[in-house]
Design a protein around this motif. Structure first.
Motif, short mmCIF file in Angstrom:
data_model
loop_
_atom_site.label_atom_id
_atom_site.label_comp_id
_atom_site.label_asym_id
_atom_site.label_seq_id
_atom_site.Cartn_x
_atom_site.Cartn_y
_atom_site.Cartn_z
N GLY A 118 0.81 -1.22 0.00
CA GLY A 118 0.00 0.00 0.00
C GLY A 118 0.84 1.26 0.00
O GLY A 118 1.81 1.40 -0.75
N TYR A 119 0.48 2.20 0.88
CA TYR A 119 1.16 3.49 0.94
C TYR A 119 2.63 3.34 1.30
O TYR A 119 3.49 4.07 0.79
CB TYR A 119 0.45 4.40 1.94
N ALA A 120 2.93 2.36 2.15
CA ALA A 120 4.33 2.11 2.51
C ALA A 120 5.13 1.70 1.28
O ALA A 120 6.31 2.07 1.13
CB ALA A 120 4.42 1.03 3.58
N GLY A 121 4.50 0.96 0.38
CA GLY A 121 5.16 0.57 -0.87
C GLY A 121 5.44 1.78 -1.74
O GLY A 121 6.48 1.86 -2.40
N MET A 122 4.49 2.72 -1.77
CA MET A 122 4.70 3.95 -2.53
C MET A 122 5.86 4.75 -1.97
O MET A 122 6.73 5.22 -2.71
CB MET A 122 3.43 4.80 -2.52
N LYS A 123 5.91 4.88 -0.64
CA LYS A 123 6.98 5.65 -0.02
C LYS A 123 8.34 5.02 -0.29
O LYS A 123 9.35 5.73 -0.44
CB LYS A 123 6.74 5.78 1.49
N SER A 124 8.37 3.70 -0.38
CA SER A 124 9.62 3.02 -0.68
C SER A 124 10.12 3.38 -2.07
O SER A 124 11.33 3.62 -2.27
CB SER A 124 9.43 1.50 -0.57
N VAL A 125 9.20 3.42 -3.04
CA VAL A 125 9.57 3.81 -4.40
C VAL A 125 10.05 5.25 -4.41
O VAL A 125 11.10 5.58 -5.00
CB VAL A 125 8.38 3.63 -5.36
N LEU A 133 -1.61 7.51 -8.40
CA LEU A 133 -1.20 8.08 -7.12
C LEU A 133 0.30 7.91 -6.91
O LEU A 133 0.97 8.78 -6.34
CB LEU A 133 -1.98 7.43 -5.98
N LEU A 134 0.84 6.81 -7.38
CA LEU A 134 2.27 6.56 -7.27
C LEU A 134 3.08 7.62 -8.02
O LEU A 134 4.19 7.97 -7.61
CB LEU A 134 2.59 5.16 -7.80
N THR A 135 2.52 8.16 -9.11
CA THR A 135 3.26 9.15 -9.91
C THR A 135 3.44 10.47 -9.16
O THR A 135 4.32 11.27 -9.53
CB THR A 135 2.54 9.45 -11.24
N LEU A 136 2.66 10.71 -8.12
CA LEU A 136 2.74 11.99 -7.41
C LEU A 136 4.12 12.21 -6.80
O LEU A 136 4.55 13.36 -6.64
CB LEU A 136 1.67 12.05 -6.32
N GLY A 137 4.81 11.14 -6.45
CA GLY A 137 6.13 11.28 -5.84
C GLY A 137 7.27 11.06 -6.81
O GLY A 137 8.41 10.87 -6.38
N ILE A 138 6.98 11.07 -8.11
CA ILE A 138 8.01 10.86 -9.13
C ILE A 138 8.18 12.16 -9.91
O ILE A 138 7.22 12.66 -10.51
CB ILE A 138 7.62 9.71 -10.08
N GLU A 183 -10.28 6.02 -14.80
CA GLU A 183 -9.95 6.28 -13.39
C GLU A 183 -9.20 7.60 -13.21
O GLU A 183 -8.35 7.75 -12.32
CB GLU A 183 -9.15 5.11 -12.79
N GLY A 184 -9.53 8.58 -14.08
CA GLY A 184 -8.97 9.92 -13.93
C GLY A 184 -7.49 10.03 -14.21
O GLY A 184 -6.84 10.97 -13.74
N GLN A 185 -6.94 9.09 -15.00
CA GLN A 185 -5.49 9.13 -15.23
C GLN A 185 -5.04 10.45 -15.81
O GLN A 185 -3.95 10.94 -15.50
CB GLN A 185 -5.06 7.96 -16.14
N TRP A 186 -5.85 11.07 -16.63
CA TRP A 186 -5.47 12.33 -17.29
C TRP A 186 -5.21 13.45 -16.30
O TRP A 186 -4.49 14.41 -16.60
CB TRP A 186 -6.55 12.75 -18.29
N LEU A 187 -5.73 13.33 -15.07
CA LEU A 187 -5.50 14.35 -14.05
C LEU A 187 -4.06 14.32 -13.53
O LEU A 187 -3.60 15.28 -12.91
CB LEU A 187 -6.46 14.15 -12.88
N PHE A 188 -3.35 13.23 -13.77
CA PHE A 188 -2.01 13.04 -13.23
C PHE A 188 -0.93 13.21 -14.29
O PHE A 188 0.23 12.94 -14.02
CB PHE A 188 -1.90 11.64 -12.60
N THR A 189 -1.30 13.63 -15.50
CA THR A 189 -0.34 13.77 -16.59
C THR A 189 -0.41 15.19 -17.16
O THR A 189 -1.43 15.86 -17.06
CB THR A 189 -0.62 12.75 -17.70
N ASN A 190 0.69 15.61 -17.77
CA ASN A 190 0.69 16.91 -18.46
C ASN A 190 0.90 16.78 -19.96
O ASN A 190 0.92 17.78 -20.68
CB ASN A 190 1.72 17.87 -17.85
N LYS A 191 1.09 15.55 -20.43
CA LYS A 191 1.14 15.25 -21.85
C LYS A 191 0.33 13.98 -22.10
O LYS A 191 0.37 13.06 -21.28
CB LYS A 191 2.58 15.04 -22.34
N ARG A 192 -0.38 13.95 -23.21
CA ARG A 192 -1.23 12.78 -23.50
C ARG A 192 -1.04 12.37 -24.94
O ARG A 192 -1.01 13.22 -25.84
CB ARG A 192 -2.70 13.11 -23.21
#
Length: 392
Positions: free
Chosen positions: A114-121, A144-149, A164-173
């Motif tokens: 879960g979230y701990a896995g994201m923090k590890s990445v 959600l994982l992309t937020l920390g990349i 699932e709203g993926q376009w909200l997390f990108t700036n190029k499509r």
């Protein structure tokens, strides 16, 4: 050099008009006669990069089949831009399959953590910034994982396909909304980056140890049929007794039949049930192979029979012909890419019965629901494809 997608429309002074469209053609931007009132309508396509970027990060966590598709895209980048450093964020199980791929740094995301896995990445990528993050997964968890990349560009699916709203997390499509097959859609990502369009190729390493292991299981000149009977859901499996009948038929044609699959309880039980229905003896390796050993098995096979599942796509990476069995999903979208002509599908008739429309009239990726759809795939239709492949 920018590419031009050139649409040519010839308007005639008659009651009819002729329309000629050339999509995805590559033209240089050298000047050519253009008159807006005449024939040409131009849309310039500028790749994201006109020279090799220093670093790219690919995000595709799962599943096995989709990861196989992503390999073709990533390796296309490596062939065209060998100097580009590539990082791939991938699922824990899927990383086992790709172990040994050259020139790729793998960052493993443990979904169960879960979230701990994201923090590890995020911790492993701390202080790094990529020229582009190629976000090839639609699941919200991946977004959600992309937020920390950190990346200058975050490239995702076209908004029309960004579930699932993926376009909200990108700036190029990417522009692509026409590709039917998932693999073609993935290749559209790297084309968007600036990689010329090409046929997919795979280089999936198999160790000498795994090669030696499978050679111990199979005599040198023996013809081999591999049956990987389990899909991700039991309703997508073919009927147990038909697997058994087909296996018996193949053995009678001189083939060694190998059953393969994961160590899950349901797959092990399915293998035992198939063997109980059989009149002849099959080699049952279900639950007894690593993913790398399974890849070696599929490499050694002459033909693979499988429903909509990871091993069908693993076999494709090895150039092994696949007879895919489909009812719930469109094989034109998720079938074994190099074996679409030998797929046995009842998808179109199933979707027509359920929705009253053909797949071309429905949104991309629509599945058919039902627990008994695979019954419509007959033993005879599978034998016909087998005979066509093996020239029996």
């Amino acid at each position: 050099m920018p590419y031009i997608k050139l649409n040519i429309v010839l308007s005639l002074n008659t009651k009819r008009s002729a329309h000629v469209t050339r999509n995805n053609a590559l033209f240089s931007t050298a000047p050519f006669p253009y008159n807006q009132s005449n024939f040409f309508q131009c849309e310039t396509f500028m790749p994201l990069f006109t020279s090799a970027p220093k670093s790219l990060c690919f995000l595709r966590l799962s599943a096995i089949g989709d990861v196989c598709h992503a390999v073709a895209a990533v390796q296309a980048v490596q062939r065209h831009w060998p100097e580009t450093k590539i990082t791939w964020i991938i699922g824990k199980v899927e990383a086992q399959l790709l172990e040994g791929l050259e020139g790729i740094e793998f960052i493993i995301f443990d979904k169960k953590a879960g979230y701990a896995g994201m923090k590890s990445v995020w911790k492993q990528l701390s202080g790094r910034r990529f020229d582009a993050l190629v976000h090839m997964q639609l699941a919200l968890r991946a977004s959600l994982l992309t937020l920390g990349i950190k990346a200058k560009y975050k490239v995702g699916f076209n908004k029309l396909r960004a579930k699932e709203g993926q376009w909200l997390f990108t700036n190029k499509r990417i522009d692509d909304v026409k590709s039917q097959h998932v693999l073609d859609s993935f290749l559209s990502f790297v084309e968007y980056l600036g990689i010329p369009k090409s046929e997919p190729k795979w280089n999936m390493p198999i160790s000498q140890l795994d090669t030696d292991w499978i050679n111990q299981q199979i005599p040198a000149q023996q013809k081999v049929l591999v049956i990987s009977p389990a899909a991700s859901k039991d309703e997508r499996n073919w009927l147990t007794e038909r697997y058994a009948q087909f296996a018996d038929y193949a053995i009678e044609q001189g083939y060694q039949v190998i059953l393969c699959g994961s160590p899950s309880e349901r797959e092990i039980q399915l293998g035992e049930n198939i063997r109980q229905f059989m009149n002849h003896q099959a080699t049952n390796l279900i639950g007894q192979t690593s993913l790398k050993q399974l890849l070696a098995v599929l490499n050694r096979a002459d033909v693979v029979l499988a429903p909509d599942s990871g091993p069908a796509h693993m076999a494709t990476t090895q150039g092994t012909p696949v007879i895919g069995l489909y009812a719930h999903s469109n094989p034109k979208r998720t079938g074994p890419y190099l074996s679409l002509d030998t797929t046995v599908s009842v998808y179109e008739e199933s979707i027509l019965a359920q929705h009253g429309k053909s797949s071309s009239e429905l949104p991309w990726g629509v599945r058919v629901k039902g627990s008994d759809l695979m019954k419509a795939i007959t033993l005879e239709s599978v034998i016909d494809q087998f005979q066509a492949l093996t020239h029996i």
